[in-house]
Design a protein around this motif. Structure first.
Motif, mmCIF file in Angstrom:
data_model
loop_
_atom_site.group_PDB
_atom_site.id
_atom_site.type_symbol
_atom_site.label_atom_id
_atom_site.label_comp_id
_atom_site.label_asym_id
_atom_site.label_seq_id
_atom_site.Cartn_x
_atom_site.Cartn_y
_atom_site.Cartn_z
ATOM 1 N N THR A 146 -4.450 12.074 -4.915
ATOM 2 C CA THR A 146 -5.324 12.590 -5.969
ATOM 3 C C THR A 146 -6.802 12.440 -5.595
ATOM 4 O O THR A 146 -7.646 13.166 -6.106
ATOM 5 N N ASN A 147 -7.102 11.492 -4.711
ATOM 6 C CA ASN A 147 -8.492 11.270 -4.321
ATOM 7 C C ASN A 147 -8.948 12.178 -3.185
ATOM 8 O O ASN A 147 -10.126 12.169 -2.820
ATOM 9 N N THR A 148 -8.018 12.947 -2.614
ATOM 10 C CA THR A 148 -8.375 13.855 -1.524
ATOM 11 C C THR A 148 -9.141 15.054 -2.087
ATOM 12 O O THR A 148 -8.794 15.583 -3.139
ATOM 13 N N GLY A 183 0.827 -1.212 0.000
ATOM 14 C CA GLY A 183 0.000 0.000 0.000
ATOM 15 C C GLY A 183 0.856 1.254 0.000
ATOM 16 O O GLY A 183 0.519 2.238 0.661
ATOM 17 N N GLY A 184 1.988 1.198 -0.728
ATOM 18 C CA GLY A 184 2.884 2.368 -0.786
ATOM 19 C C GLY A 184 2.282 3.459 -1.643
ATOM 20 O O GLY A 184 2.691 3.699 -2.779
ATOM 21 N N VAL A 185 1.277 4.118 -1.097
ATOM 22 C CA VAL A 185 0.506 5.107 -1.853
ATOM 23 C C VAL A 185 1.299 6.396 -2.041
ATOM 24 O O VAL A 185 1.963 6.871 -1.109
ATOM 25 N N ALA A 186 1.233 6.955 -3.235
ATOM 26 C CA ALA A 186 1.933 8.209 -3.540
ATOM 27 C C ALA A 186 1.171 9.387 -2.931
ATOM 28 O O ALA A 186 -0.045 9.484 -3.061
ATOM 29 N N THR A 187 1.882 10.239 -2.233
ATOM 30 C CA THR A 187 1.255 11.421 -1.630
ATOM 31 C C THR A 187 2.005 12.676 -2.038
ATOM 32 O O THR A 187 3.173 12.623 -2.425
ATOM 33 N N ARG A 188 1.315 13.787 -1.941
ATOM 34 C CA ARG A 188 1.929 15.103 -2.113
ATOM 35 C C ARG A 188 1.762 15.866 -0.818
ATOM 36 O O ARG A 188 0.989 15.466 0.056
ATOM 37 N N GLY A 240 -2.561 18.076 -8.736
ATOM 38 C CA GLY A 240 -2.693 16.629 -8.631
ATOM 39 C C GLY A 240 -3.993 16.143 -8.045
ATOM 40 O O GLY A 240 -4.144 14.944 -7.776
ATOM 41 N N LEU A 241 -4.961 17.024 -7.841
ATOM 42 C CA LEU A 241 -6.273 16.600 -7.341
ATOM 43 C C LEU A 241 -7.174 16.223 -8.510
ATOM 44 O O LEU A 241 -7.107 16.826 -9.579
ATOM 45 N N LYS A 242 -8.016 15.229 -8.283
ATOM 46 C CA LYS A 242 -8.942 14.814 -9.342
ATOM 47 C C LYS A 242 -10.076 15.809 -9.534
ATOM 48 O O LYS A 242 -10.596 15.966 -10.625
ATOM 49 N N GLU A 243 -10.478 16.459 -8.444
ATOM 50 C CA GLU A 243 -11.612 17.372 -8.543
ATOM 51 C C GLU A 243 -11.234 18.598 -9.369
ATOM 52 O O GLU A 243 -10.050 18.920 -9.504
ATOM 53 N N PRO A 244 -12.208 19.285 -9.918
ATOM 54 C CA PRO A 244 -11.932 20.434 -10.790
ATOM 55 C C PRO A 244 -11.135 21.524 -10.074
ATOM 56 O O PRO A 244 -11.175 21.623 -8.842
ATOM 57 N N PRO A 245 -10.402 22.337 -10.818
ATOM 58 C CA PRO A 245 -9.679 23.460 -10.209
ATOM 59 C C PRO A 245 -10.641 24.375 -9.447
ATOM 60 O O PRO A 245 -11.823 24.463 -9.772
ATOM 61 N N ALA A 246 -10.114 25.030 -8.431
ATOM 62 C CA ALA A 246 -10.947 25.925 -7.623
ATOM 63 C C ALA A 246 -10.303 27.298 -7.552
ATOM 64 O O ALA A 246 -9.093 27.452 -7.732
ATOM 65 N N THR A 247 -11.116 28.304 -7.294
ATOM 66 C CA THR A 247 -10.608 29.652 -7.067
ATOM 67 C C THR A 247 -10.466 29.861 -5.571
ATOM 68 O O THR A 247 -11.047 29.135 -4.755
ATOM 69 N N ALA A 248 -9.704 30.889 -5.202
ATOM 70 C CA ALA A 248 -9.552 31.217 -3.789
ATOM 71 C C ALA A 248 -10.901 31.565 -3.166
ATOM 72 O O ALA A 248 -11.167 31.233 -2.003
ATOM 73 N N GLU A 249 -11.760 32.204 -3.937
ATOM 74 C CA GLU A 249 -13.089 32.574 -3.435
ATOM 75 C C GLU A 249 -13.920 31.325 -3.123
ATOM 76 O O GLU A 249 -14.651 31.294 -2.124
ATOM 77 N N GLN A 250 -13.790 30.294 -3.964
ATOM 78 C CA GLN A 250 -14.523 29.055 -3.711
ATOM 79 C C GLN A 250 -14.017 28.359 -2.450
ATOM 80 O O GLN A 250 -14.806 27.801 -1.680
ATOM 81 N N VAL A 251 -12.713 28.407 -2.245
ATOM 82 C CA VAL A 251 -12.154 27.800 -1.034
ATOM 83 C C VAL A 251 -12.578 28.598 0.198
ATOM 84 O O VAL A 251 -12.906 28.025 1.242
#
Length: 360
Positions: A186-188, A115-120, A142-153
């Motif tokens: 990437t799944n986070t 389970g040597g999972v790759a992390t960032r 490296g995230l699977k979800e769409p890009p986000a803006t600072a305002e969305q975060v």
């Protein structure tokens, strides 16, 4: 009449044939073992470095096929054979894997079994406010979800249900997004990262610190707000308790805290910060402007680290009422003063040095 004995040559011939077959079978097994061992210990001739996501529920055959298709494994058959007879039923684990190049099939198998999972990683420095943190999380790669803006975060930071037991008056997670280094795959999701940062705050803000806050008659919101001021002011670690003591003393006296970072934060909230403090910033009528309003600001202005949280609850025991950057030193340390006259002289020295620097 004497009975004829069967010829001994025929029996010995059968034995010879059996021995030959046995030897051939043994040679085949040995040869097969050598071939299989070489096959799983030889790196792919054209392997490339890749990050592959193995989805939960994927079967061994499906995983091996995927790795072959992606160019990680040169051949499927030896790996299937090895997994069938020598992997002892150990499953291949789901997750994000980064396969180096060159890599052998055995190394691939071991990585998937372990389970040597790759992390960032990303780091939130102490003293970052919600606007700084939003930019960091929005820019994560490296995230699977769409890009986000600072305002969305920033909108994610409205999830005050994460801290309502600690701070029922919170309108955002400002101050509770603990500064630290975090890992992700990437799944986070960004939402999960926000939750992890709050969870980290909860771990650092221990029951002992909460008991100390109650002993001092302070709510969690007041502790974190004060710690955030200390975090923004302190440049030398050993001064945190001294700065805390000055603020505590001025709060007790009902004086204004006159803390520059609160003036900057008030400007940031209105989108009017211009890189340095102007007179108009000092005159701004904001509950965060501690030059105009006595007491603590309405809430934290940044994310304090562990040392600042501790300093807010365990101030030094001195009579200091003022502090300003020490113009005689170049390390960000402060000149602490008991009287306003002494403080004014320290401020004059600092202003003179700044004028000389501008002249040069």
């Amino acid at each position: 009449m004497q009975r004829r004995q069967p010829p001994k040559r025929k029996r010995s011939g059968l034995f010879s044939k059996f021995l030959v077959l046995l030897l051939l079978g043994g040679a085949s097994v040995i040869g097969g073992w050598i071939w299989l061992t070489n096959a799983i210990d030889s790196p792919h001739k054209h392997a490339v470095k890749k990050t592959i996501t193995i989805e939960p529920g994927s079967g061994t055959s499906e995983i091996v096929y995927r790795l072959h298709r992606e160019g990680i494994l040169e051949s499927e058959f030896p790996v299937r054979l090895w997994m069938r007879f020598f992997a002892e039923g150990r499953p291949l684990k789901a997750g994000d894997y980064e396969f180096k190049s060159p890599i052998t099939p055995r190394q691939v198998i071991n990585q998937l079994i372990a389970g040597g999972v790759a992390t960032r990683q990303f780091t939130i420095p102490e003293g970052y406010n919600q606007f700084d943190i939003a930019r960091v999380i929005a820019d994560l790669q490296g995230l699977k979800e769409p890009p986000a803006t600072a305002e969305q975060v920033l909108s994610m930071f409205k999830q005050t249900s994460l801290i309502e037991d600690l701070d029922p008056d919170a309108r955002s997670l400002e101050g509770y997004l603990f500064p630290d280094t975090y890992e992700y795959t990437t799944n986070t999701t960004r939402e999960k990262l926000v939750e992890a940062m709050v969870k980290r705050f909860r771990k650092v803000y221990t029951a002992e610190l909460q008991d100390r806050a109650r002993e001092m008659g302070m709510k969690t919101r007041q502790v974190v707000a004060l710690a955030s001021l200390i975090e923004k002011e302190a440049r030398v670690d050993a001064e945190r308790e001294l700065i805390s003591q000055v603020f505590h003393k001025r709060l007790k006296m009902g004086s204004t805290l006159a803390c520059d970072p609160t003036v900057i934060y008030a400007a940031l909230l209105e989108g009017k910060y211009r890189g340095k403090i102007y007179q108009s910033d000092l005159d701004r009528d904001s509950p965060y402007n501690t030059y105009k309003r006595a007491g603590l600001p309405p809430g934290p202005i940044a994310s304090p680290g562990r040392r600042s949280l501790q300093a807010a609850l365990y101030p030094a025991d001195t009579d200091y009422l003022f502090f300003v950057v020490d113009a005689t030193r170049n390390d960000g340390s402060h000149k602490f003063s008991v009287s306003s006259g002494e403080h004014d002289r320290a401020v004059q020295i600092l202003r003179q040095q700044e004028r000389e620097q501008r002249g040069r």
